[in-house]
Scaffold this motif. Structure first.
Motif, short mmCIF file in Angstrom:
data_model
loop_
_atom_site.label_atom_id
_atom_site.label_comp_id
_atom_site.label_asym_id
_atom_site.label_seq_id
_atom_site.Cartn_x
_atom_site.Cartn_y
_atom_site.Cartn_z
N LEU A 232 -7.01 -1.74 8.18
CA LEU A 232 -5.79 -2.48 8.49
C LEU A 232 -4.60 -1.69 7.95
O LEU A 232 -4.31 -1.71 6.76
CB LEU A 232 -5.85 -3.88 7.88
N LYS A 233 -3.92 -0.97 8.85
CA LYS A 233 -2.88 -0.03 8.46
C LYS A 233 -1.50 -0.67 8.53
O LYS A 233 -1.29 -1.71 9.16
CB LYS A 233 -2.92 1.20 9.38
N GLU A 234 -0.54 0.00 7.90
CA GLU A 234 0.86 -0.40 8.00
C GLU A 234 1.31 -0.24 9.45
O GLU A 234 1.05 0.80 10.08
CB GLU A 234 1.73 0.46 7.09
N ARG A 235 1.97 -1.24 9.99
CA ARG A 235 2.34 -1.21 11.41
C ARG A 235 3.80 -0.86 11.65
O ARG A 235 4.18 -0.52 12.77
CB ARG A 235 2.04 -2.57 12.04
N TYR A 236 4.63 -0.94 10.61
CA TYR A 236 6.06 -0.72 10.80
C TYR A 236 6.63 0.17 9.69
O TYR A 236 6.02 0.32 8.63
CB TYR A 236 6.81 -2.07 10.81
N GLY A 237 7.81 0.70 9.95
CA GLY A 237 8.53 1.45 8.93
C GLY A 237 8.04 2.87 8.74
O GLY A 237 7.21 3.38 9.50
N GLU A 238 8.53 3.47 7.67
CA GLU A 238 8.23 4.88 7.42
C GLU A 238 6.77 5.11 7.06
O GLU A 238 6.29 6.25 7.13
CB GLU A 238 9.13 5.43 6.32
N SER A 242 -0.28 4.18 7.64
CA SER A 242 -0.83 4.37 6.30
C SER A 242 -1.59 3.12 5.87
O SER A 242 -1.41 2.04 6.44
CB SER A 242 0.29 4.65 5.30
N ILE A 243 -2.41 3.27 4.84
CA ILE A 243 -3.08 2.13 4.24
C ILE A 243 -2.59 1.98 2.81
O ILE A 243 -2.36 2.98 2.12
CB ILE A 243 -4.61 2.26 4.29
N ASP A 244 -2.36 0.75 2.40
CA ASP A 244 -1.87 0.46 1.05
C ASP A 244 -3.03 0.53 0.08
O ASP A 244 -3.77 -0.44 -0.09
CB ASP A 244 -1.21 -0.92 1.02
N MET A 245 -3.21 1.70 -0.55
CA MET A 245 -4.35 1.90 -1.44
C MET A 245 -4.24 1.05 -2.71
O MET A 245 -5.25 0.65 -3.28
CB MET A 245 -4.48 3.37 -1.83
N LYS A 246 -3.01 0.78 -3.14
CA LYS A 246 -2.85 0.00 -4.37
C LYS A 246 -3.21 -1.46 -4.14
O LYS A 246 -4.12 -2.00 -4.79
CB LYS A 246 -1.43 0.12 -4.91
N TYR A 247 -2.51 -2.11 -3.21
CA TYR A 247 -2.68 -3.55 -3.04
C TYR A 247 -3.72 -3.93 -2.00
O TYR A 247 -4.10 -5.10 -1.90
CB TYR A 247 -1.34 -4.20 -2.70
N GLY A 248 -4.21 -2.96 -1.25
CA GLY A 248 -5.21 -3.26 -0.24
C GLY A 248 -6.61 -2.79 -0.58
O GLY A 248 -7.56 -3.06 0.15
N GLY A 319 2.19 3.82 -3.31
CA GLY A 319 0.78 3.47 -3.18
C GLY A 319 0.23 3.57 -1.77
O GLY A 319 -0.93 3.21 -1.54
N LYS A 320 1.01 4.09 -0.81
CA LYS A 320 0.56 4.17 0.58
C LYS A 320 -0.07 5.54 0.86
O LYS A 320 0.46 6.57 0.46
CB LYS A 320 1.74 3.94 1.53
N LEU A 321 -1.19 5.53 1.56
CA LEU A 321 -1.92 6.76 1.88
C LEU A 321 -1.96 6.94 3.39
O LEU A 321 -2.44 6.07 4.12
CB LEU A 321 -3.35 6.68 1.33
N ALA A 322 -1.43 8.08 3.86
CA ALA A 322 -1.45 8.38 5.29
C ALA A 322 -2.88 8.67 5.73
O ALA A 322 -3.49 9.64 5.28
CB ALA A 322 -0.54 9.57 5.59
N VAL A 323 -3.42 7.84 6.60
CA VAL A 323 -4.81 7.99 7.02
C VAL A 323 -5.01 9.33 7.74
O VAL A 323 -6.08 9.93 7.65
CB VAL A 323 -5.23 6.81 7.93
N ARG A 324 -3.97 9.81 8.41
CA ARG A 324 -4.08 11.09 9.12
C ARG A 324 -4.35 12.26 8.18
O ARG A 324 -4.79 13.33 8.62
CB ARG A 324 -2.82 11.36 9.93
N SER A 325 -4.10 12.06 6.87
CA SER A 325 -4.34 13.13 5.91
C SER A 325 -5.80 13.20 5.46
O SER A 325 -6.19 14.10 4.74
CB SER A 325 -3.45 12.96 4.68
N LEU A 326 -6.61 12.23 5.91
CA LEU A 326 -8.01 12.17 5.51
C LEU A 326 -8.92 12.80 6.57
O LEU A 326 -8.64 12.72 7.76
CB LEU A 326 -8.44 10.71 5.30
N THR A 327 -10.00 13.39 6.11
CA THR A 327 -11.01 13.88 7.04
C THR A 327 -11.79 12.70 7.61
O THR A 327 -11.73 11.58 7.07
CB THR A 327 -11.99 14.83 6.33
N ARG A 328 -12.52 12.96 8.67
CA ARG A 328 -13.32 11.90 9.27
C ARG A 328 -14.33 11.35 8.25
O ARG A 328 -14.56 10.14 8.19
CB ARG A 328 -14.05 12.43 10.50
N GLU A 329 -14.93 12.26 7.47
CA GLU A 329 -15.89 11.83 6.46
C GLU A 329 -15.24 10.93 5.41
O GLU A 329 -15.82 9.91 5.02
CB GLU A 329 -16.51 13.05 5.78
#
Length: 357
Positions: A232-238, A242-248, A319-329
């Motif tokens: 469940l990724k961030e849908r709006y804004g800068e 991304s996924i909220d690694m801290k609060y999610g 605390g937001k992590l861009a999912v595109r920066s992750l490998t498929r694994e």
């Protein structure tokens, strides 16, 4: 501890003559640890980082005490303990954690002396917070800080405040109780915090229904994985995508394990240490303790991949992590970890509901 650079850095922190020298050491800590993120096991990384931050905070307190003496306020009039809450209390600070702090000092029956003590520690706390801000540690946005009178007082006043929070468990009061459960003494007379925790757990026994209120607060942040296992990724804004690694991810697991630990009277504050203690108490099976621990360590690792930056001299991170920066694994590992976190949340709801019946 055989790393000579690590030893030298701790020595420079302990010998820092002023806030400027200590700021230089803090910057060195962050640069050094950032360069070691990919080479250290995640538990060792957090151990070394929090060891260095503890040393920095302790030195900041010493500098603040020296300032008090220079301005004619003297030395601490009674024993006290400087407390860390939040990620600092749990030994889980990242490269950009803020200040979450408090202070407890010994009781004084004489009213005049008690007022003088209150004034001394109010001024000391203010100075410590100022020094730590100069070192790049932002103030807690929720004002859980030692320069807030509600978080700095003598032991008897702390115990009365705990009584009030237990007896009138508003949402905020329960949030504060959970914060106190993460408290750790970083400097001073740690037995003062032990006595506070004695009072805390005695109140837990007297107010069993407080667990239901704690559950409501614990479940405030949901694990960010959908019913079909999707992120469940961030849908709006800068931070779109991304996924909220801290609060999610991180906080939901911290909160769930903390509630289990509180119900067992476990006083460890580290999330991983709490898991070990829960396994030892036969609350978690070996399989569950292992799977929860692996998921949590993954979340700790991915939190370090979120963007660190300096804002007006403060170390910051949303605390937001861009999912595109992750490998498929890594994405598959994250999904698996989140499903485990979701399972833990469901378990907490079920077991706490049964306990309250």
């Amino acid at each position: 501890m055989s790393d000579p650079q690590r030893l030298q850095l701790l020595r420079s922190i302990n010998e820092a003559a002023d806030a400027d020298a200590l700021r230089s050491s803090r910057d060195h800590v962050n640069d050094r640890m950032a360069s070691k993120r990919s080479e250290l096991p995640i538990d060792q990384f957090y151990t070394e980082l929090n060891e260095a931050y503890d040393a920095i905070i302790i030195r900041a307190i010493s500098l603040a005490e020296a300032h008090m003496a220079r301005v004619g306020m003297g030395s601490p009039p009674v024993p006290y303990a400087y407390l860390l809450f939040g990620s600092g209390g749990r030994g889980e600070q990242t490269l950009s954690s803020d200040q979450d702090s408090g202070l407890v000092y010994e009781n004084e029956p004489n009213a005049e002396k008690a007022e003088a003590n209150r004034n001394y520690f109010a001024q000391l706390s203010k100075q410590v917070v100022i020094v730590l801000e100069r070192l790049g540690f932002p103030r807690c946005e929720g004002n859980v800080l030692s320069d807030n009178p509600s978080w700095s007082m003598c032991l008897s006043s702390w115990n009365k405040q705990l009584d009030d929070w237990f007896e009138q468990p508003s949402w905020e009061a329960v949030r504060y109780l959970l914060i106190v459960a993460d408290g750790r003494s970083v400097h001073g007379t740690s037995s003062l915090l032990d006595r506070m925790k004695d009072h805390f757990f005695a109140n837990m026994a007297k107010h069993p229904n407080i667990v239901g209120r704690m559950l409501e607060n614990t479940m405030r942040h949901k694990v960010l994985v959908g019913i079909f296992g999707q992120l469940l990724k961030e849908r709006y804004g800068e931070d779109t995508g991304s996924i909220d690694m801290k609060y999610g991810a991180y906080i939901p697991m911290v909160n769930a394990i903390r509630l289990l630990a509180i119900q067992q009277g476990i006083r460890s504050t580290s999330t991983l240490e709490r898991m070990k203690a829960l396994h030892a108490a036969n609350v978690l099976s070996e399989e569950d303790a292992q799977s929860y621990g692996q998921a949590f360590q993954l979340f700790l690792q991915l939190r370090l991949m979120t963007t660190e930056k300096l804002e007006r001299g403060m170390y910051a991170n949303n605390g937001k992590l861009a999912v595109r920066s992750l490998t498929r694994e890594m994405i598959e590992q994250l999904k698996k970890g989140l499903r485990i976190g979701k399972r833990l949340q469901r378990r907490i709801i079920k077991e706490t509901s049964v306990r309250l019946k």
